[in-house]
Structure formats: structure tokens, C-alpha cells
Design an enzyme around this catalytic site. Sequence first.
Site, mmCIF file in Angstrom:
data_model
loop_
_atom_site.group_PDB
_atom_site.id
_atom_site.type_symbol
_atom_site.label_atom_id
_atom_site.label_comp_id
_atom_site.label_asym_id
_atom_site.label_seq_id
_atom_site.Cartn_x
_atom_site.Cartn_y
_atom_site.Cartn_z
ATOM 1 N N CYS A 269 26.647 36.386 75.538
ATOM 2 C CA CYS A 269 27.748 35.411 75.163
ATOM 3 C C CYS A 269 28.985 36.284 74.923
ATOM 4 O O CYS A 269 30.071 36.091 75.382
ATOM 5 C CB CYS A 269 27.440 34.389 74.268
ATOM 6 N N HIS A 317 27.205 32.112 68.685
ATOM 7 C CA HIS A 317 27.547 31.931 70.356
ATOM 8 C C HIS A 317 29.001 31.660 70.441
ATOM 9 O O HIS A 317 29.647 31.095 69.568
ATOM 10 C CB HIS A 317 26.798 31.029 70.654
ATOM 11 N N HIS A 329 31.232 30.078 79.565
ATOM 12 C CA HIS A 329 30.424 30.889 78.733
ATOM 13 C C HIS A 329 29.080 31.423 79.658
ATOM 14 O O HIS A 329 28.872 30.854 80.513
ATOM 15 C CB HIS A 329 29.919 30.413 77.195
#
Length: 355
Positions: A269, A317, A329
Amino acid sequence: MATHRRPKQPSRARVSVLTAAAATAVALSAQAGAAQAAPKPTKESVKAQVDKLNEQAEAAAEKYNGAKEQQQKLQRQVNNMQDEVARQQAEVSSMQGTLGQLASSQYRSGGIDPTVQLMLSSDPSRFLDQASSLDQVSAQQAQTLRQLQEKQHKLDQDKAQTQADLAELDSTTRELKARKAEVQTRLAKAQALLNTLTAQERAALQAAETAAAQRASRAAARTALTPALAGNGSTAAASGTAQAALAAAKTRIGSPYVYGATGPSTFDCSGLTQWSYARAGVSLPRTSEEQANAGTRLTLSQLQPGDLVFFFSDLHHVGIYAGNGMVLHAPKPGASVRYEAMNDGYLPFQFGVRV
């Protein structure tokens, strides 16, 4: 007279058969009980386990990435300091060689000057302490030696401290790596459980995830065609930089998620956000936790396309806000870079950051 006979004992073979039969009955009973006590998990519960383990694994991986980056930084510092120490030591050795030549000359002429004896002493501080009381000593030489000694002392201290920090960081990195391996082991077990579902159940889970991704992609297309939907109360990207970063991320749609990957073909991420902003000329830190401090924090209503968005309480994240309530993402293992709705319950939004 009556004859008394002992009862006939069962043969060994009969005893073995009876014993085996009893054991089989017990085993079958236990299996039946276990089956009743532990029903087969549903595909929804299995998916929930896998999602949770994915979350834990990503959190551990982000911490590992940060520790590894810091370790590399400290190693570079140690290397530079070692080079500096070597350079200074060469200067000291050169000066000692010059003084040695002077001592040899004085010895041949009848004796070594006390100043030279002190300067050649194995204890430099002894020379520095007494040099000021000797008329023969060169003030420039004394000052040079004092500067070299002080610098050498500082470098030795810095080197020792950095080595200690590096040793501590090595220990931390090993611990984090072990935690990551542990989570990945649990993830593998959960995946094995997922594989026990029927092909139809697995296909249903995959179809649901694919459908959600397709809906997000269609919403992204509508956002691009209708600027009014670009953000919450906004009609455009936050800045030219943010627009360029989002555009770069879009070119990576479909790239697989891989732990620790920073592109250009695989990403985790924070690797995706770092790579995308680098294409826009901005250097972001490596981990999501560090990236959370890279700019001005925003509420959900303040988001504009290109802003960073952070999820989960520990900020493990991160993605790029794409407008219309969506994030672009690198989501998790087994998935690829994609759009996802931020209100689907999987991503607990914390805040945004405008770089």
C-alpha cells in the site's frame, strides 16, 4: 462325583476382534461428536478470518519496512563515520611519522628533545597536558594535535553510539520479521481453510469481490467524466502535484500486491503511494505511518482527488483518494491495485493528508 469345569476362556483372536470393534466404535463416536461440535465454517466466516489476517500481516509488514529503512540509514552513517575516522587517523599517523624523523635526527646528534619525547608518547593527553609548560613546543603543533585528538574522540563516541543503535535496530528488525512470518503462517492456514470450501463457494466469494471492484471502476469513470463528482464539495484535484500522483497511480491498476514492494510492477500500500508521488516529483517516506505526517491532515469532507487517505487506528494502510468516495490503492495479498469504495465497511477511514 460331579465334575467341575472352568468356564471356557475366549480365544486371543476373539479378544482382539472385540477390542478392535470397541475401539472403532469409540473413534466413530468421537468423530461424530466432534463433527457436531465443530460445524463446517461458512464461506463468510472463512473470508472474515482471511481479511483479518491480511490486516495483521500488512500492519507487521509496514513496521518491518520502517525498521529496515532506518537500519539502512544508520549503516550509511556508520560507513561515513568509519571513513572519516580513517582519514583522521592517516593525518595523525603522518604527523607521528614526521616527529619520528625529528626524533631520529636528534638521537644521532646526542639526544631527544623532551618535547619530542612527549609528542611521541603513547598517551597523547599527557603531551597535551604538559606541552604548554615547554618553551620548545610549537603552538601550532599542539593546537593541531589537540584538534585531532578532540575530533578523533568525538568520532569514536559517535561511532560507538551508532553501532549500539544499529545493534538494537538489528534486534528489532529480527523481531518484526519473526512477527511478520508468524502472521503469514496464520494467513496460510486461513487460506488453506478457504480452500476447503467448495468450488461454487469460492467462485461466489470471488464474484462478489470482482463485482465490487467493477462498480468502483465504473464510479471512477463517472467521476472523470463529471467533475462535480470529483470530491466531497470539490470539483478538482487538490493540486497539480496531487493530480499527477493520482494519474500515475491509475497507470498501475492491475499490478499485484506484494509485501514490501515499491514498484514499478508490484506494490504494497505505501509502496504504491510513494511510487506515485515520486512520479509527481515528491519524495514520501516509506511507511504509511510516516506518510501520515507528510502534510496537512484533512477530514472526510475536506478530501479532494490526489489526497492521501489513511485507514485503521494504527494507520497501517494508505491509498490515494480518487473522488466520489473512492480510494485507489494496493489492497491486500491476492489482489491487485484497484479502486474501492471507502464506505464498504472494510476500510475504517481515519483522516486524509494533503501533501
